[in-house]
Design a protein around this motif. Structure first.
Motif, mmCIF file in Angstrom:
data_model
loop_
_atom_site.group_PDB
_atom_site.id
_atom_site.type_symbol
_atom_site.label_atom_id
_atom_site.label_comp_id
_atom_site.label_asym_id
_atom_site.label_seq_id
_atom_site.Cartn_x
_atom_site.Cartn_y
_atom_site.Cartn_z
ATOM 1 N N GLN A 27 0.837 -1.183 0.000
ATOM 2 C CA GLN A 27 0.000 0.000 0.000
ATOM 3 C C GLN A 27 0.878 1.241 0.000
ATOM 4 O O GLN A 27 1.794 1.374 0.803
ATOM 5 N N GLY A 28 0.609 2.162 -0.940
ATOM 6 C CA GLY A 28 1.341 3.421 -0.975
ATOM 7 C C GLY A 28 0.770 4.421 0.012
ATOM 8 O O GLY A 28 -0.145 4.124 0.796
ATOM 9 N N ALA A 29 1.308 5.624 -0.010
ATOM 10 C CA ALA A 29 0.912 6.674 0.937
ATOM 11 C C ALA A 29 -0.326 7.398 0.443
ATOM 12 O O ALA A 29 -0.335 8.611 0.213
ATOM 13 N N HIS A 30 -1.408 6.650 0.262
ATOM 14 C CA HIS A 30 -2.672 7.199 -0.201
ATOM 15 C C HIS A 30 -3.816 6.515 0.543
ATOM 16 O O HIS A 30 -3.623 5.460 1.149
ATOM 17 N N GLU A 31 -5.007 7.119 0.464
ATOM 18 C CA GLU A 31 -6.155 6.522 1.154
ATOM 19 C C GLU A 31 -6.481 5.153 0.581
ATOM 20 O O GLU A 31 -6.790 4.221 1.319
ATOM 21 N N TYR A 32 -6.434 5.044 -0.747
ATOM 22 C CA TYR A 32 -6.706 3.775 -1.416
ATOM 23 C C TYR A 32 -5.521 3.372 -2.284
ATOM 24 O O TYR A 32 -4.814 4.216 -2.838
ATOM 25 N N GLY A 33 -5.345 2.053 -2.393
ATOM 26 C CA GLY A 33 -4.368 1.558 -3.347
ATOM 27 C C GLY A 33 -4.972 1.450 -4.734
ATOM 28 O O GLY A 33 -4.447 2.005 -5.702
ATOM 29 N N LEU A 34 -6.127 0.771 -4.820
ATOM 30 C CA LEU A 34 -6.785 0.539 -6.102
ATOM 31 C C LEU A 34 -8.270 0.844 -6.002
ATOM 32 O O LEU A 34 -8.936 0.448 -5.041
ATOM 33 N N LEU A 35 -8.781 1.540 -6.997
ATOM 34 C CA LEU A 35 -10.210 1.738 -7.179
ATOM 35 C C LEU A 35 -10.547 1.218 -8.574
ATOM 36 O O LEU A 35 -10.107 1.795 -9.582
ATOM 37 N N ALA A 36 -11.291 0.115 -8.636
ATOM 38 C CA ALA A 36 -11.543 -0.524 -9.927
ATOM 39 C C ALA A 36 -12.730 -1.459 -9.801
ATOM 40 O O ALA A 36 -13.230 -1.718 -8.697
ATOM 41 N N ASP A 37 -13.180 -1.975 -10.942
ATOM 42 C CA ASP A 37 -14.187 -3.035 -10.892
ATOM 43 C C ASP A 37 -13.534 -4.347 -10.495
ATOM 44 O O ASP A 37 -14.021 -5.065 -9.621
ATOM 45 N N THR A 38 -12.398 -4.658 -11.122
ATOM 46 C CA THR A 38 -11.705 -5.936 -10.928
ATOM 47 C C THR A 38 -10.221 -5.679 -10.749
ATOM 48 O O THR A 38 -9.658 -4.796 -11.394
ATOM 49 N N ALA A 39 -9.577 -6.468 -9.877
ATOM 50 C CA ALA A 39 -8.134 -6.347 -9.673
ATOM 51 C C ALA A 39 -7.482 -7.717 -9.746
ATOM 52 O O ALA A 39 -8.001 -8.693 -9.190
ATOM 53 N N VAL A 40 -6.344 -7.774 -10.435
ATOM 54 C CA VAL A 40 -5.492 -8.967 -10.469
ATOM 55 C C VAL A 40 -4.151 -8.562 -9.863
ATOM 56 O O VAL A 40 -3.470 -7.673 -10.379
ATOM 57 N N LEU A 41 -3.781 -9.216 -8.756
ATOM 58 C CA LEU A 41 -2.562 -8.876 -8.025
ATOM 59 C C LEU A 41 -1.671 -10.108 -7.984
ATOM 60 O O LEU A 41 -2.022 -11.115 -7.374
ATOM 61 N N ILE A 42 -0.496 -10.020 -8.596
ATOM 62 C CA ILE A 42 0.431 -11.145 -8.663
ATOM 63 C C ILE A 42 1.795 -10.678 -8.182
ATOM 64 O O ILE A 42 2.368 -9.737 -8.745
#
Length: 208
Positions: A27-42
Motif C-alpha cells: 500500500q502506498g501513501a494514499h487513502e486507497y491503493g486501487l479503485l476498480a471493478d476488478t483487480a489482479v494482483l500477482i
C-alpha cells in the motif's frame, strides 16, 4: 509490471487493474491503493501485510503471492474469482487476511501456507455474509481457518481443510440486533477442532 517492490496508491479505472511484480505489492501513501471493478494482483513475494494491508475499492479480485502472505481490506462486498488464468487465490509463504465492508463470496480455490482469516464486517442490513461456493476449497497449511461474518455463513460442496482449527463465526460484531442468522454447511470441515458460533438471536445451524 515491475521488477522490484510495487507501492500502489490511487490507481483508478472503471475496468480491470492488473499489478504484477517479481517482488512485493504494498500500500502506498494514499487513502486507497486501487479503485476498480476488478483487480489482479500477482507478486513473487508478499501482497500487503498484516500491519498495512492493501486498501481496495473493488468488486472482484484474483491474487497470488509466491513466497509471502496476502492482506487486503475492501470498502464493499468482495468476490474472489479465478482471473486471467490464475486458478488459485494463493499465499505461498504466509497468511491470507481479507476484510470487507460487505459480503465475501468465494468462487475460487483459496490456499495459504499459513492461516486463513476472512472478515465480513457487520452493518445494519443483511449484506455481511460469507459464502464459499461449490468446489471453492479453502486450505490453511499451518494455522486456523477463521470465517467471521456479520450475518450468515454458507459453505457449499467445498472442503475447508487445515492443520489447525476451523472456526465459523456468524453474527459477529452484531449491529442489527433481533435479526437471526444461519450457518449452513454442505461440504467438509477438516481440522483439529471445529467451532460453529452464532449470536444471541434466533439462529439456525444446518450441517448436511
Amino acid at each position: 509490471i515491475a521488477a522490484g517492490d510495487a507501492y500502489i496508491g490511487d490507481i483508478s479505472t472503471p475496468g480491470k487493474a492488473t499489478v504484477i511484480t517479481e517482488r512485493s505489492i504494498f500500500q502506498g501513501a494514499h487513502e486507497y491503493g486501487l479503485l476498480a471493478d476488478t483487480a489482479v494482483l500477482i507478486a513473487g513475494h508478499t501482497i500487503g501485510d498484516a500491519v498495512s494491508p492493501m486498501i481496495l475499492s473493488i468488486n472482484t479480485v484474483g491474487a497470488a503471492a509466491g513466497r509471502g502472505g496476502i492482506s487486503l481490506t475492501n470498502d464493499r462486498a468482495l468476490t474472489i474469482e479465478a482471473l486471467d488464468g490464475w486458478t488459485d487465490f494463493a499465499a505461498g509463504g504466509g497468511d491470507i487476511n481479507l476484510t470487507a465492508q460487505g459480503a465475501i463470496n468465494i468462487h475460487n480455490i483459496l490456499y495459504a501456507e499459513g492461516a486463513v482469516n476472512l472478515i465480513s464486517i457487520d452493518s445494519s442490513g443483511s449484506d455481511s455474509d460469507i459464502t464459499v461456493a461449490d468446489g471453492a476449497n479453502v486450505t490453511a497449511a499451518v494455522g486456523d481457518i477463521v470465517l467471521s461474518a456479520g450475518d450468515n455463513i454458507t459453505i457449499g460442496a467445498a472442503n475447508l481443510t487445515t492443520s489447525g482449527d476451523v472456526r465459523l463465526l456468524a453474527d459477529a460484531g452484531d449491529v442489527d440486533t433481533g435479526t437471526g442468522v444461519s450457518i449452513e454447511v454442505s461440504g467438509a470441515l477438516i481440522g483439529n477442532h471445529v467451532l460453529l458460533q452464532t449470536g444471541t438471536d434466533d439462529d439456525v445451524v444446518d450441517i448436511s
